[in-house]
Enzyme design. Structure first.
Site, PDB file in Angstrom:
ATOM      1  N   ASP A 112      40.220  26.103  45.134  1.00 18.70           N
ATOM      2  CA  ASP A 112      39.521  24.812  45.102  1.00 18.70           C
ATOM      3  C   ASP A 112      39.803  23.904  46.295  1.00 18.70           C
ATOM      4  O   ASP A 112      39.134  22.887  46.491  1.00 18.70           O
ATOM      5  CB  ASP A 112      39.823  24.062  43.794  1.00 18.70           C
ATOM      6  CG  ASP A 112      41.324  23.896  43.526  1.00 18.70           C
ATOM      7  OD1 ASP A 112      42.088  23.718  44.497  1.00 18.70           O
ATOM      8  OD2 ASP A 112      41.730  23.937  42.348  1.00 18.70           O
ATOM      9  N   HIS A 127      43.794  33.883  47.283  1.00 18.54           N
ATOM     10  CA  HIS A 127      42.473  34.336  46.832  1.00 18.54           C
ATOM     11  C   HIS A 127      41.315  33.719  47.612  1.00 18.54           C
ATOM     12  O   HIS A 127      40.177  33.784  47.174  1.00 18.54           O
ATOM     13  CB  HIS A 127      42.317  34.045  45.325  1.00 18.54           C
ATOM     14  CG  HIS A 127      43.268  34.843  44.481  1.00 18.54           C
ATOM     15  ND1 HIS A 127      43.551  34.553  43.161  1.00 18.54           N
ATOM     16  CD2 HIS A 127      44.009  35.939  44.782  1.00 18.54           C
ATOM     17  CE1 HIS A 127      44.427  35.438  42.693  1.00 18.54           C
ATOM     18  NE2 HIS A 127      44.727  36.275  43.658  1.00 18.54           N
ATOM     19  N   CYS A 135      30.391  35.846  56.758  1.00 17.52           N
ATOM     20  CA  CYS A 135      29.191  36.640  57.062  1.00 17.52           C
ATOM     21  C   CYS A 135      29.441  38.089  56.636  1.00 17.52           C
ATOM     22  O   CYS A 135      30.450  38.688  57.012  1.00 17.52           O
ATOM     23  CB  CYS A 135      28.867  36.549  58.554  1.00 17.52           C
ATOM     24  SG  CYS A 135      27.465  37.592  59.008  1.00 17.52           S
ATOM     25  N   THR A 197      50.375  29.060  36.237  1.00 21.07           N
ATOM     26  CA  THR A 197      49.660  30.338  36.336  1.00 21.07           C
ATOM     27  C   THR A 197      50.024  31.211  35.143  1.00 21.07           C
ATOM     28  O   THR A 197      51.181  31.208  34.697  1.00 21.07           O
ATOM     29  CB  THR A 197      49.949  31.085  37.662  1.00 21.07           C
ATOM     30  OG1 THR A 197      49.351  32.392  37.589  1.00 21.07           O
ATOM     31  CG2 THR A 197      51.425  31.219  37.968  1.00 21.07           C
ATOM     32  N   GLU A 224      52.721  26.651  28.482  1.00 19.04           N
ATOM     33  CA  GLU A 224      53.115  27.654  27.494  1.00 19.04           C
ATOM     34  C   GLU A 224      53.921  28.774  28.140  1.00 19.04           C
ATOM     35  O   GLU A 224      54.096  28.779  29.368  1.00 19.04           O
ATOM     36  CB  GLU A 224      51.867  28.227  26.819  1.00 19.04           C
ATOM     37  CG  GLU A 224      50.811  28.672  27.794  1.00 19.04           C
ATOM     38  CD  GLU A 224      49.444  28.922  27.143  1.00 19.04           C
ATOM     39  OE1 GLU A 224      48.835  29.950  27.493  1.00 19.04           O
ATOM     40  OE2 GLU A 224      49.025  28.095  26.308  1.00 19.04           O
TER      41      GLU A 224
HETATM   42  P1  OAD Z   1      44.771  31.166  34.412  1.00 18.79           P
HETATM   43  O1  OAD Z   1      43.582  30.450  33.873  1.00 18.79           O
HETATM   44  O2  OAD Z   1      44.904  32.607  34.108  1.00 18.79           O
HETATM   45  O3  OAD Z   1      46.102  30.471  33.871  1.00 18.79           O
HETATM   46  C1  OAD Z   1      46.287  29.084  33.912  1.00 18.79           C
HETATM   47  C2  OAD Z   1      47.700  28.785  33.460  1.00 18.79           C
HETATM   48  O4  OAD Z   1      47.944  27.399  33.639  1.00 18.79           O
HETATM   49  C3  OAD Z   1      48.002  29.110  31.998  1.00 18.79           C
HETATM   50  O5  OAD Z   1      49.242  29.798  31.903  1.00 18.79           O
HETATM   51  C4  OAD Z   1      48.093  27.727  31.335  1.00 18.79           C
HETATM   52  O6  OAD Z   1      49.036  27.696  30.280  1.00 18.79           O
HETATM   53  C5  OAD Z   1      48.573  26.885  32.495  1.00 18.79           C
HETATM   54  N1  OAD Z   1      48.185  25.469  32.450  1.00 18.79           N
HETATM   55  C6  OAD Z   1      47.006  24.914  32.056  1.00 18.79           C
HETATM   56  N2  OAD Z   1      46.994  23.598  32.250  1.00 18.79           N
HETATM   57  C7  OAD Z   1      48.219  23.279  32.768  1.00 18.79           C
HETATM   58  C8  OAD Z   1      48.829  22.078  33.205  1.00 18.79           C
HETATM   59  N3  OAD Z   1      48.201  20.911  33.144  1.00 18.79           N
HETATM   60  N4  OAD Z   1      50.092  22.155  33.696  1.00 18.79           N
HETATM   61  C9  OAD Z   1      50.751  23.319  33.778  1.00 18.79           C
HETATM   62  N5  OAD Z   1      50.227  24.493  33.391  1.00 18.79           N
HETATM   63  C10 OAD Z   1      48.983  24.476  32.900  1.00 18.79           C
HETATM   64  O7  OAD Z   1      44.822  30.881  35.989  1.00 18.79           O
HETATM   65  P2  OAD Z   1      45.591  31.687  37.135  1.00 18.79           P
HETATM   66  O8  OAD Z   1      46.893  32.203  36.642  1.00 18.79           O
HETATM   67  O9  OAD Z   1      45.591  30.808  38.312  1.00 18.79           O
HETATM   68  O10 OAD Z   1      41.300  34.830  40.654  1.00 18.79           O
HETATM   69  O11 OAD Z   1      44.608  32.894  37.366  1.00 18.79           O
HETATM   70  C11 OAD Z   1      44.860  33.810  38.385  1.00 18.79           C
HETATM   71  C12 OAD Z   1      43.593  34.314  38.987  1.00 18.79           C
HETATM   72  O12 OAD Z   1      42.765  34.863  37.966  1.00 18.79           O
HETATM   73  C13 OAD Z   1      42.736  33.253  39.646  1.00 18.79           C
HETATM   74  O13 OAD Z   1      43.137  32.948  40.951  1.00 18.79           O
HETATM   75  C14 OAD Z   1      41.378  33.859  39.608  1.00 18.79           C
HETATM   76  C15 OAD Z   1      41.387  34.497  38.238  1.00 18.79           C
HETATM   77  O14 OAD Z   1      40.631  35.639  38.077  1.00 18.79           O
HETATM   78  C16 OAD Z   1      40.155  34.943  41.368  1.00 18.79           C
HETATM   79  O15 OAD Z   1      39.150  34.302  41.109  1.00 18.79           O
HETATM   80  C17 OAD Z   1      40.242  35.883  42.493  1.00 18.79           C
END
Ligand code: OAD
Length: 254
Positions: A112, A127, A135, A197, A224
């Site tokens: 983002d 990512h 391109c 994450t 969590e």
């Molecule tokens: P996820 O959506 O898998 O996980 C988000 C994490 O953030 C979860 O463990 C939530 O508990 C936590 N969370 C949510 N709100 C929060 C807050 N306010 N404070 C702290 N923690 C919070 O997202 P990612 O782990 O980033 O890839 O996902 C990894 C990748 O999967 C992304 O980069 C994307 C996706 O497919 C691509 O698009 C290439």
């Protein structure tokens, strides 16, 4: 402001560290209004694309080959959603970390651009970045902040060919120079933060383990538990936009 419960020796070790790294995920941007991918409100559960069995399939090179307009419509929608959003106190605190520690590497899975907008100097964007296009024929990467895009799929201003989002899709390899920086940060850090994450997407998810094996103190900040919670030295449960400012304050005033 109530302080965080951190054992004194651990806080002392963090405060005295010179080389620190952090890996962030979608949770860090959640408080800015960017939807996460997994969980009840996550994009992967709630987005439906006609002709695709699962929403994740939309984020693949095969989908782009089959229906570039549909893939671009999804990215155009996400770009429009993100465009007005602002960095939150979590992003800002990580800029504070960068100033406080002699060496600080920010590795993010987020596309983002909010870390850059907050002022983080050179985040390792594993990512890619949703504000850049590439391109398909020439590989040229260009910044493009137009929302909504006037034509889908957008065309390369040089060769007239198609451009794609400069994003790493499922089934694609990460850029070697990016991977190298991320691994180096994990291997050399004295303290490694893993923040917001779900720690399920590789190779990012392995960075905390690499840091731990190399002797780092690993601190997780999340709402969590995740697959890495069992091996971290400290798990701080709560929103990163609340925890990170408190942590920065404790580090600065120690
Ligand atoms: P996820 O959506 O898998 O996980 C988000 C994490 O953030 C979860 O463990 C939530 O508990 C936590 N969370 C949510 N709100 C929060 C807050 N306010 N404070 C702290 N923690 C919070 O997202 P990612 O782990 O980033 O890839 O996902 C990894 C990748 O999967 C992304 O980069 C994307 C996706 O497919 C691509 O698009 C290439």
């Amino acid at each position: 402001m109530a302080l965080l419960e951190i054992p004194g020796d651990l806080l002392g070790a963090i405060v005295n560290s010179k080389n620190v790294a952090a890996l962030t995920g979608a949770g860090v941007s959640a408080e800015s209004g960017v939807p996460t991918f997994r969980g009840k409100e996550g994009l992967w559960r709630n987005f439906r694309a006609e002709g695709f069995a699962t929403p994740e399939e939309l984020a693949t090179p095969e989908a782009f080959e089959r229906d570039p307009k549909l893939v671009w419509e999804w990215y155009d929608w996400r770009r429009s959603l993100i465009a007005p959003l602002k960095p939150n106190p979590g992003h800002m605190s990580l800029v504070g970390f960068e100033k406080r520690f002699e060496q600080f590497t920010l590795v993010t899975q987020n596309v983002d651009g909010l870390h850059r907008l907050a002022g983080s100097a050179d985040p390792v964007e594993m990512h890619g970045n949703i504000w850049y296009t590439r391109c398909v024929d020439e590989g040229t990467v260009r910044e493009n902040r137009e929302t909504p895009l006037p034509r889908l799929p957008p065309l390369c201003p040089e060769c007239g060919g198609m451009v794609r989002p400069h994003i790493v899709w499922f089934g694609e390899s990460l850029q070697p120079s990016i991977l190298e920086r991320a691994y180096k940060a994990a291997e050399e850090a004295e303290v490694f933060f893993i923040i917001g994450t779900s720690a399920v997407v590789q190779p990012s998810a392995s960075l905390a383990g690499i840091a731990k094996n190399a002797g780092a103190i690993v601190v997780e900040i999340n709402l969590e538990s995740t697959p890495v919670t069992g091996m971290v030295d400290l798990s701080l449960k709560g929103p990163s936009g609340v925890i990170l400012p408190k942590l920065l304050k404790m580090i600065e005033s120690a």
